[in-house]
Design a protein around this motif. Structure first.
Motif, PDB file in Angstrom:
ATOM      1  N   ALA A  94       0.866  -1.183   0.000  1.00 31.32           N
ATOM      2  CA  ALA A  94       0.000   0.000   0.000  1.00 31.32           C
ATOM      3  C   ALA A  94       0.898   1.227   0.000  1.00 31.32           C
ATOM      4  N   PRO A  95       1.185   1.788  -1.192  1.00 33.65           N
ATOM      5  CA  PRO A  95       2.226   2.820  -1.298  1.00 33.65           C
ATOM      6  C   PRO A  95       1.954   4.055  -0.436  1.00 33.65           C
ATOM      7  N   ASN A  96       0.698   4.507  -0.369  1.00 32.12           N
ATOM      8  CA  ASN A  96       0.433   5.739   0.378  1.00 32.12           C
ATOM      9  C   ASN A  96       0.450   5.545   1.888  1.00 32.12           C
ATOM     10  N   LEU A  97       0.473   4.289   2.333  1.00 30.43           N
ATOM     11  CA  LEU A  97       0.605   4.008   3.767  1.00 30.43           C
ATOM     12  C   LEU A  97       1.986   3.449   4.089  1.00 30.43           C
ATOM     13  N   GLN A  98       2.716   3.116   3.016  1.00 32.96           N
ATOM     14  CA  GLN A  98       4.028   2.468   3.165  1.00 32.96           C
ATOM     15  C   GLN A  98       3.919   1.175   3.982  1.00 32.96           C
ATOM     16  N   LEU A  99       2.884   0.392   3.680  1.00 30.67           N
ATOM     17  CA  LEU A  99       2.710  -0.891   4.370  1.00 30.67           C
ATOM     18  C   LEU A  99       2.896  -2.024   3.371  1.00 30.67           C
ATOM     19  N   ARG A 100       3.487  -3.122   3.837  1.00 31.62           N
ATOM     20  CA  ARG A 100       3.686  -4.296   2.984  1.00 31.62           C
ATOM     21  C   ARG A 100       3.219  -5.549   3.700  1.00 31.62           C
ATOM     22  N   GLN A 101       2.688  -6.509   2.888  1.00 27.40           N
ATOM     23  CA  GLN A 101       2.346  -7.841   3.389  1.00 27.40           C
ATOM     24  C   GLN A 101       1.475  -7.801   4.647  1.00 27.40           C
ATOM     25  N   VAL A 102       0.351  -7.103   4.545  1.00 24.79           N
ATOM     26  CA  VAL A 102      -0.582  -7.056   5.677  1.00 24.79           C
ATOM     27  C   VAL A 102      -1.746  -8.007   5.380  1.00 24.79           C
ATOM     28  N   ASN A 103      -1.912  -9.025   6.216  1.00 28.50           N
ATOM     29  CA  ASN A 103      -2.973 -10.007   5.954  1.00 28.50           C
ATOM     30  C   ASN A 103      -4.312  -9.544   6.542  1.00 28.50           C
ATOM     31  N   ILE A 104      -5.028  -8.794   5.737  1.00 31.56           N
ATOM     32  CA  ILE A 104      -6.284  -8.192   6.186  1.00 31.56           C
ATOM     33  C   ILE A 104      -7.343  -9.253   6.455  1.00 31.56           C
ATOM     34  N   ARG A 105      -7.408 -10.260   5.584  1.00 32.76           N
ATOM     35  CA  ARG A 105      -8.435 -11.297   5.779  1.00 32.76           C
ATOM     36  C   ARG A 105      -8.262 -11.997   7.119  1.00 32.76           C
ATOM     37  N   GLU A 106      -7.033 -12.405   7.393  1.00 31.12           N
ATOM     38  CA  GLU A 106      -6.766 -13.155   8.621  1.00 31.12           C
ATOM     39  C   GLU A 106      -7.204 -12.360   9.859  1.00 31.12           C
ATOM     40  N   VAL A 107      -6.830 -11.089   9.873  1.00 31.05           N
ATOM     41  CA  VAL A 107      -7.137 -10.255  11.041  1.00 31.05           C
ATOM     42  C   VAL A 107      -8.647 -10.093  11.225  1.00 31.05           C
TER      43      VAL A 107
END
Ligand SMILES: [Zn+2]
Length: 409
Positions: A167-180
């Motif tokens: 997510a370039p505008n948040l500078q986040l990588r490899q976040v497992n949204i489904r799992e959470v």
């Protein structure tokens, strides 16, 4: 209402015949059992058995009597849309917006929370969870009436794993949204890129209804597209299909966040328009924008440029028309490459009305190949500010009603 359709409803619906019949009822209801058998080519006893299960679960209800072609009037069936809810979430770089909706796409409740700059994965996920929790609580319905959560996430997403890759505008990588979210809410979770989700929403509830080949172009902070090809949402093997914001429009153009020059995004996004306004003011051009911001040019927004254009501000009109021209070139390229029957423009620019749309249309007429351009209508989205959240819950509906993956690829 039966206990059988609860959190396991996805698995429960995953019998192909069951979801096929539910989908026929959704699309053609009120409809009789005999008509369902005709449309699905299933045998009448199969239809009767599955309809009995759908009735027992409360998912389908019997409604008024239909007309008869002689003999007894048939009992008609329809989806019990208002007895169940889906949750749709737009996870953007600056805000998270969640809505609940009934199965016919009517938004019931909304909740929104701001995302601070550079939040880190943990804080981002905690805002996501709390926004979803709030909208579910405020909907004030039994837990078992919620069928799933869909998330439209900005940036690169792997929809099979429910993973935000980058997510370039948040500078986040490899976040497992489904799992959470699955762990937190015990509901099935679908995740896709925000604009891909929006395109699916347009095909179910917006300007793409009944159109098997169309492209939804979203222009905001970034520029992206969702491509529906032959009734399916096209992702491509790396899930990047539709990243038209990074196609080159002007090889000597301004630098883009991706490291190239003259990308469409660097010319038509909100920040790109604001930058052009600031440069013009620096060059000494007279404009209402300078007056309105009292010289604080960093406060200029895309929305302000549109308002100034409405007041007859020449610079603002020029910026919007230029934006329409650049967009027209990008869309001509799409039309020549993919031959869509419709292009749906969404995001801030689509609300800037004729200043952008007129020069966009003219550019397409001049530059795109005549045959596909004649066939293609260019329209503004009507889904409004809920658009991506609507698209997000459509991800859930699409899985529920078409589990074999129709509508997706
Ligand atoms: Zn770029």
């Amino acid at each position: 209402m039966s206990q059988s359709i609860q959190t396991g409803s996805f698995h429960w619906m995953k019998s192909l015949n069951k979801s096929t019949i539910a989908n026929v009822i959704r699309l053609h209801g009120p409809i009789s059992r005999a008509e369902i058998a005709k449309l699905t080519k299933l045998t009448p006893p199969t239809v009767t058995n599955i309809v009995a299960e759908l009735l027992e679960s409360g998912f389908v209800v019997e409604s008024e009597l239909g007309t008869s072609s002689g003999g007894r009037k048939p009992i008609m069936l329809r989806i019990n849309s208002s007895a169940f809810y889906v949750v749709g979430v737009y996870a953007g770089a600056k805000k998270i917006k969640a809505v609940t909706a009934t199965l016919d796409g009517q938004v019931v409740r909304r909740a929104e929370e701001k995302v601070p700059a550079n939040p880190g994965a943990e804080q981002f996920l905690s805002i996501l969870v709390s926004t979803v929790r709030r909208v579910i609580d405020e909907t004030n319905a039994p837990q078992k009436s919620f069928l799933g959560i869909g998330v439209g996430m900005h940036g690169l997403v792997d929809p099979r794993q429910g993973l935000s890759i980058f997510a370039p505008n948040l500078q986040l990588r490899q976040v497992n949204i489904r799992e959470v979210l699955e762990n937190e809410f015990a509901l099935p979770v679908e995740v896709d890129n925000d604009v891909r989700a929006l395109a699916l929403g347009e095909s179910w509830f917006g300007q793409g209804q009944g159109i098997g080949n169309f492209i939804c172009v979203n222009i905001g902070t970034g520029v992206g597209a969702g491509i529906i090809l032959d009734d399916r949402l096209y992702h491509g093997p790396s899930f990047t299909a539709g990243e038209m914001g990074h196609t080159t429009i002007d090889i000597d153009g301004p630098p883009c966040s991706c490291g190239n020059n003259g990308c469409l995004e660097a010319l038509v996004s909100g920040p790109a328009m604001e930058a052009r306004a600031r440069e013009a003011i620096k060059r000494g051009e007279a404009t209402l924008l300078a007056e309105w911001t009292a010289g604080k040019v960093e406060e200029i927004t895309g929305e302000m440029i549109y308002r100034a254009a409405q007041h007859g501000d020449a610079l603002s009109v020029k910026i919007l028309e230029q934006t329409g021209r650049y967009l027209g070139i990008g869309i001509s390229n799409l039309i020549n490459t993919l031959n869509p029957l419709r292009v749906i423009i969404s995001g801030g620019v689509s609300r800037a009305g004729d200043f952008v749309m007129a020069s966009l249309q003219q550019t397409v007429e001049k530059r795109a190949l005549q045959t596909p351009a004649r066939e293609c209508s260019i329209v503004a989205s009507q889904l409004g500010p809920d658009g991506i959240a609507i698209g997000a819950f459509t991800l859930v509906l699409n899985k529920l009603f078409t589990p074999a993956g129709v509508g997706e690829m």
